[in-house]
Design a protein around this motif. Structure first.
Motif, short mmCIF file in Angstrom:
data_model
loop_
_atom_site.label_atom_id
_atom_site.label_comp_id
_atom_site.label_asym_id
_atom_site.label_seq_id
_atom_site.Cartn_x
_atom_site.Cartn_y
_atom_site.Cartn_z
N ALA A 172 -9.97 -12.80 -7.77
CA ALA A 172 -8.96 -13.45 -9.26
C ALA A 172 -7.81 -13.95 -8.39
O ALA A 172 -7.26 -14.73 -9.66
CB ALA A 172 -8.39 -11.44 -8.85
N MET A 173 -7.94 -14.03 -7.71
CA MET A 173 -6.47 -15.18 -7.26
C MET A 173 -7.20 -16.34 -7.12
O MET A 173 -6.71 -17.45 -7.84
CB MET A 173 -6.15 -15.07 -5.63
CG MET A 173 -5.17 -13.94 -5.02
SD MET A 173 -4.61 -13.96 -3.15
CE MET A 173 -4.50 -12.69 -3.31
N ALA A 174 -8.58 -16.58 -6.88
CA ALA A 174 -9.26 -17.96 -7.48
C ALA A 174 -9.02 -17.91 -8.77
O ALA A 174 -9.14 -19.02 -9.07
CB ALA A 174 -10.99 -17.75 -6.35
N VAL A 200 -6.60 -16.94 -11.10
CA VAL A 200 -5.59 -17.50 -11.72
C VAL A 200 -5.72 -19.29 -10.77
O VAL A 200 -4.86 -20.37 -11.42
CB VAL A 200 -4.41 -17.18 -10.99
CG1 VAL A 200 -3.09 -17.43 -11.23
CG2 VAL A 200 -4.60 -15.57 -11.39
N GLY A 201 -6.14 -19.54 -9.87
CA GLY A 201 -6.44 -21.05 -9.39
C GLY A 201 -7.02 -21.77 -10.16
O GLY A 201 -6.71 -22.51 -10.62
N TRP A 209 -6.67 -21.53 -13.22
CA TRP A 209 -6.05 -21.62 -14.63
C TRP A 209 -5.18 -23.03 -14.05
O TRP A 209 -4.68 -23.67 -14.38
CB TRP A 209 -5.20 -20.33 -14.67
CG TRP A 209 -6.11 -19.45 -15.36
CD1 TRP A 209 -6.24 -18.36 -15.42
CD2 TRP A 209 -6.35 -19.47 -17.11
NE1 TRP A 209 -6.99 -17.88 -16.32
CE2 TRP A 209 -6.60 -18.71 -17.43
CE3 TRP A 209 -5.93 -20.71 -17.94
CZ2 TRP A 209 -7.00 -18.04 -18.29
CZ3 TRP A 209 -6.38 -19.93 -18.19
CH2 TRP A 209 -6.87 -19.53 -19.47
N GLN A 210 -4.36 -22.74 -12.62
CA GLN A 210 -3.38 -24.00 -12.00
C GLN A 210 -4.40 -25.13 -12.17
O GLN A 210 -3.49 -25.89 -12.44
CB GLN A 210 -2.65 -22.89 -10.54
CG GLN A 210 -2.14 -21.69 -10.73
CD GLN A 210 -1.09 -22.07 -12.12
OE1 GLN A 210 -1.09 -21.27 -13.08
NE2 GLN A 210 -0.10 -22.35 -11.64
N ILE A 263 -0.95 -10.25 -9.30
CA ILE A 263 -2.16 -10.94 -9.45
C ILE A 263 -2.45 -10.70 -10.99
O ILE A 263 -2.90 -12.23 -11.41
CB ILE A 263 -2.90 -11.62 -8.99
CG1 ILE A 263 -2.02 -12.59 -7.36
CG2 ILE A 263 -3.93 -12.13 -8.97
CD1 ILE A 263 -1.81 -13.99 -7.50
N ILE A 282 -1.96 -12.36 -15.23
CA ILE A 282 -3.26 -13.05 -16.33
C ILE A 282 -2.50 -13.14 -17.82
O ILE A 282 -2.41 -14.29 -18.54
CB ILE A 282 -4.02 -12.57 -15.84
CG1 ILE A 282 -4.73 -13.19 -14.48
CG2 ILE A 282 -5.22 -13.73 -16.38
CD1 ILE A 282 -6.39 -12.40 -13.88
N LEU A 333 1.04 -15.66 -18.87
CA LEU A 333 -0.06 -16.60 -18.25
C LEU A 333 -0.95 -17.05 -19.52
O LEU A 333 -0.53 -18.27 -20.09
CB LEU A 333 -1.23 -16.90 -17.22
CG LEU A 333 -1.91 -18.68 -16.41
CD1 LEU A 333 -0.37 -18.81 -16.67
CD2 LEU A 333 -2.77 -17.95 -15.36
N ASN A 345 3.54 -28.41 -15.26
CA ASN A 345 3.03 -27.91 -14.27
C ASN A 345 1.59 -29.36 -14.12
O ASN A 345 1.27 -29.31 -12.76
CB ASN A 345 1.47 -27.14 -15.01
CG ASN A 345 1.91 -25.37 -14.86
OD1 ASN A 345 1.05 -24.98 -13.59
ND2 ASN A 345 2.02 -24.80 -15.06
N SER A 351 2.08 -26.98 -8.40
CA SER A 351 1.37 -25.85 -8.98
C SER A 351 -0.82 -25.06 -8.95
O SER A 351 -0.80 -24.49 -8.40
CB SER A 351 1.40 -26.58 -10.25
OG SER A 351 0.06 -25.61 -11.06
N VAL A 352 -0.52 -26.62 -8.18
CA VAL A 352 -1.80 -25.87 -6.97
C VAL A 352 -1.60 -24.82 -5.92
O VAL A 352 -3.55 -24.82 -5.76
CB VAL A 352 -2.71 -27.12 -7.20
CG1 VAL A 352 -4.27 -27.56 -6.60
CG2 VAL A 352 -3.41 -28.31 -8.90
N ILE A 368 -1.36 -20.46 -5.57
CA ILE A 368 -2.85 -19.96 -5.06
C ILE A 368 -2.89 -19.98 -3.53
O ILE A 368 -3.31 -19.14 -3.17
CB ILE A 368 -4.01 -20.42 -6.40
CG1 ILE A 368 -4.72 -18.95 -6.77
CG2 ILE A 368 -4.82 -21.32 -5.68
CD1 ILE A 368 -3.37 -18.11 -7.18
N MET A 424 -2.84 -16.41 -1.58
CA MET A 424 -4.07 -16.49 -0.83
C MET A 424 -3.29 -16.05 0.30
O MET A 424 -3.76 -14.73 0.99
CB MET A 424 -4.81 -17.28 -0.72
CG MET A 424 -6.00 -17.17 -1.97
SD MET A 424 -7.49 -18.49 -2.12
CE MET A 424 -8.04 -18.41 -3.64
#
Lengths: 467, 399
Positions: A72-74, A76-77, A79-80, B78, B82, B85, B100, B107-108, B111, B115
């Protein structure tokens, strides 16, 4: 149209690639592992084999912590990273498919709440209720897959969407069905590697160990065979001619194919070994198989992204984030034609007018070079290293993504006049888009690129403005 | 280029696929759930540290619960993040994408920071929360998670100040493509939205936790203590919440010419919560109502936040209500059907978790929930039939 983020040390496109490959590994794993667990849990319930729950519980915890949450985090990653690297590309997808993505989100919510329920209710609810949770996980995961494939495949083959403007036509596009089934099959190969990793971590005395290894190996080999068959007989024939040309072009370095094919062969041999000699399986081998698969997936996903070059959305938007085709059904007009007449600088947001551009970065090289820098960043930085900002040196080796300096040097195009000629003809390459802008702007780009090439050799830049 | 023209030009030429104000409502509603879990993660992370730093029997026990809660709340934060977003990109694409890219590196990095925070929280839960070892991992996790919140705060702050974008992107005429600067922030807003709301979300969840386990008699003293802690926390933080709200209004609100309404709304929320917690005599029994009150408060904050964004962009003629759109019936159909299925299945899963979790020691899922589960699972199966039919219709009929 938007500010450009080139990346820092590492090119912005590589951030996207690494995060995407990790997401694919994790998300594919969740889907097929859910089916595999469902299969085992059905046997546990209907054949009264409680020992299988030991594996299921261990697998569920690993999936909960690793695949679902990190996946899930990846996600969103992605998207970013895509937003920072190519905002208009992701914007096109969002404005076509936001409600499909919203639908995928529901499926994903089912997945995440489902795995929490699944893991925390082992031995707390009756076996049939728990089996239902396994069904929900398998179906929910497959739902996320089915939806995201429509959006991904649209980027390569928008199909009838060009004519109708209907999101449904874009979603169920010419490569949707083969890609859906190919990915679904390949997931079982990833899950086989996962199952081997989990089961080899259980005590040696666990007596379902060999049986699970064999089942996983058969499933993985079967998935691999089906996926390859779909690739050869359905997906590859459905690819547009342009994509097939790119596949055979230098846009994809040979090492990529070596990694993909080598990874598939290694995976095949590893699973065959597991099938024939389940007792000799070891966690290190299983971990190795996962890493090999990650490398192969990285190569395959990169290839999938590159074969639509030079477009970010095939036939609609190029990597420079400009629309180059009309979509009358949606009232969209191409942008490039007009920019060739008016010039880029001052015509788009975040592209200053020439008189607003300072020479501070390019020092003595002159105003034309500074203008060229702005234009090169706008038009080339999505795919290429165009400054020292996105290059790192490791053991005297300069690492940069498709560095324009290296590329021009290889082709012996190191002076501004030669580079300008090269830029004017670049649209003839299958994987390149014509440079946009007035002749004066192209000349400025050539001057900056000459400056950039020289920068690689001299501590003090020697390039001088010629015009 | 005029900023209004620039914003209009930056809008995606495809337009939105649905009536934009409806997407705006969805944006605010889904943000409420997102911010609830995000602030809960921060609040529980903080408590898992404090409980071990100033231990007592009850505090230690609660700190262990908080350590377990933190990674789960991060995961849910998280997932629920979404949805907003998606909607913010649809109706506010110019400002979201610009902020962004202007802050591209952060921004990058966001995540990777999350994590890291999640991994360390899990490490502390699995390996440290039993005896307080590895407390550094809990502290580092909290720092990273808070930093992730700071990054999002900066992105939001940059997005509502388009008049300064060029100054940030090309200072003195030289474009800067590194994206490493934190261009804009507002400390009262940050304090209001993160630390104070974290305390309040934790406060509400403490009362809920006690309420959920209220029937286990041997745990009654502990649960009463937890519920009282929840009420106490709410009572202490709510007035600070009102003050921070006034400061937010006095700074960012005044900057955009809406200091008075923002101040009234946020102070009213803070004071209302103060009054609620003051008069809350049975925090355990009334926990569900407390949750409802908190959701309404968050919804109000969400509306205020959206109001600030709308007003900041209205200065340049940008409005969601005049965002171009088409009614894309294909995607509306898919979304509508999936919503029905998704809500049914998630409700079933939540009921299973609720009923199996320990309201009594030998709990079991009720037959009514089992029947509902059959229906929900059947709906999920039927969704695939629907999906394939739509796909076949599109592939062969929709030309």
């Amino acid at each position: 149209m938007y500010p450009v983020w080139e990346g820092l040390f590492i090119h912005s496109a590589m951030f996207v690639a690494v995060v995407s490959a990790f997401h694919v590994l994790a998300s594919h794993l969740t889907v097929a592992a859910a089916w595999f667990n469902l299969y085992l849990e059905r046997r546990a319930v209907y054949e009264n084999r409680p020992e299988l729950y030991v594996y299921l519980k261990r697998s569920a915890l690993g999936l909960l912590v690793f695949a679902y949450v990190f996946g899930a985090m990846a996600g969103v990653g992605i998207w970013q990273t895509t937003t920072a690297a190519n905002p208009r590309g992701i914007s096109t997808l969002i404005h076509n498919f936001v409600l499909y993505w919203g639908s995928e989100w529901y499926m994903f919510l089912i997945d995440v709440v489902g795995i929490i329920a699944y893991y925390y209710t082992f031995e707390r609810v009756n076996p049939k209720t728990h089996l239902r949770l396994a069904w929900i996980l398998a179906l929910g995961g497959t739902g996320t897959l089915a939806i995201i494939v429509g959006i991904l495949s649209f980027k390569l083959t928008p199909g009838l969407w060009f004519a109708t403007g209907e999101s449904l036509n874009g979603f169920f596009n010419p490569t949707f069905w083969p890609q859906l089934f190919m990915r679904f099959a390949l997931m079982f190969t990833i899950t086989a590697a996962w199952a081997l990793l989990i089961v080899t971590g259980l005590p040696k005395g666990y007596f379902a160990r060999e049986r699970i290894i064999r089942i996983a190996a058969v499933m993985g080999l079967g998935g691999l065979a089906v996926a390859l068959s779909i690739w050869f007989f359905w997906y590859y024939p459905a690819l547009p001619a342009h994509a097939k040309t790119i596949l055979r072009s230098p846009a994809i370095p040979p090492i990529t194919f070596t990694v993909i094919i080598g990874g598939l062969i290694a995976t095949f041999l590893g699973l065959l070994f597991a099938l024939v000699m389940p007792r000799r399986q070891h966690q290190i081998i299983a971990l190795g198989a996962m890493l090999v698969l990650f490398a192969a997936i990285f190569g395959a996903e990169r290839t999938r992204e590159v074969i639509r070059k030079p477009d970010i959305i095939a036939g609609y938007m190029s990597s420079n984030q400009l629309v180059f085709n009309d979509i009358p059904a949606r009232g969209v007009l191409r942008e490039e034609q007009q920019l060739n007449e008016t010039g880029m600088l001052g015509s788009l947001p975040f592209l200053p007018r020439p008189e607003q551009i300072s020479v501070a970065v390019t020092n003595s090289a002159g105003h034309q070079v500074a203008m060229g820098r702005v234009l090169v960043i706008q038009q080339c930085a999505a795919c290429h290293n165009v400054s020292n900002q996105t290059a790192i040196t490791v053991f005297d080796q300069r690492l940069a993504l498709r560095s324009l300096a290296q590329l021009l040097e290889r082709r012996k195009m190191t002076t501004a006049p030669k580079i300008e000629t090269y830029l004017n003809g670049i649209g003839a390459f299958p994987y390149m888009h014509p440079v946009i802008g007035t002749p004066e702007e192209r000349a400025a780009m050539a001057l900056y690129l000459e400056y950039f090439v020289q920068q690689q050799h001299a501590p003090q830049p020697q390039a001088q403005a010629r015009r | 280029m005029d900023i209004g023209d620039m914003l209009e030009r930056m809008r995606d030429p495809l337009g939105a696929p649905f009536y934009p104000p409806a997407l705006q409502v969805l944006l605010v509603v889904t943000w409420v759930f997102h911010i609830f879990f995000v602030t809960l993660a921060l609040g529980s992370s903080a408590y898992s540290i404090l409980g071990f730093l100033r231990p007592s029997e009850h505090r230690l026990r609660l700190a262990r619960v908080a350590a377990r809660l933190t990674p789960n709340a991060v995961g849910l934060g998280i997932v629920t993040g979404i949805a907003p977003l998606l909607f913010v990109q649809t109706i506010y694409d110019p400002i979201w994408y610009a902020s962004n890219t202007l802050s591209g590196f952060w921004s990058v990095s966001f995540i990777f920071v999350v994590m890291g925070g999640y991994s360390l929280a899990y490490l502390f839960y699995l390996k440290g929360s039993a005896d307080g070892k590895l407390l550094w991992s809990a502290v580092a996790s909290f720092v990273l998670l808070f930093f992730a919140g700071w990054v999002m705060h900066v992105l939001a702050s940059v997005s509502i100040r388009p008049e300064r974008w060029m100054e940030w992107y090309a200072p003195n005429g030289v474009i800067d493509t590194r994206g490493i600067a934190f261009h804009a922030w507002n400390i009262p807003r940050l304090i209001f939205l993160l630390p104070l709301q974290s305390g309040l979300s934790l406060s509400v969840v403490l009362t809920l936790f006690a309420w959920y386990f209220r029937r286990i008699e041997e745990d009654a003293p502990f649960m009463n203590w937890v519920a009282d802690r929840g009420r106490w926390l709410g009572l202490v933080i709510s007035p600070l919440y009102a003050v921070a709200g006034l400061l937010w209004a006095a700074t960012e609100g005044v900057e955009f010419g809406i200091g008075v309404p923002v101040g009234i709304a946020l102070a009213a929320v803070g004071l209302a919560l103060t009054g609620y917690f003051f008069f809350l005599k049975q925090p355990m029994q009334q926990a569900p109502r407390t949750l409802l009150v908190w959701i309404v408060a968050l919804l109000t904050v969400g509306v205020v936040r959206e109001g600030i964004r709308a007003v900041s962009l209205a200065r340049f003629g940008y409005s969601v209500s005049n965002y171009p759109y088409i009614m894309d019936w294909g995607s509306i159909l898919v979304f509508g059907v999936t919503t029905l299925v998704g809500v049914a299945v998630v409700t079933y899963l939540a009921l299973v978790l609720y009923q199996s979790g320990g309201t009594t020691r030998d709990s079991e899922v009720s037959p009514r929930v089992e029947r509902f589960g059959s229906i929900a699972t059947g709906m999920l199966g039927a969704w695939f039939a629907f999906f394939i039919l739509v796909g076949l219709y599109t592939t062969f009929m929709l030309k």
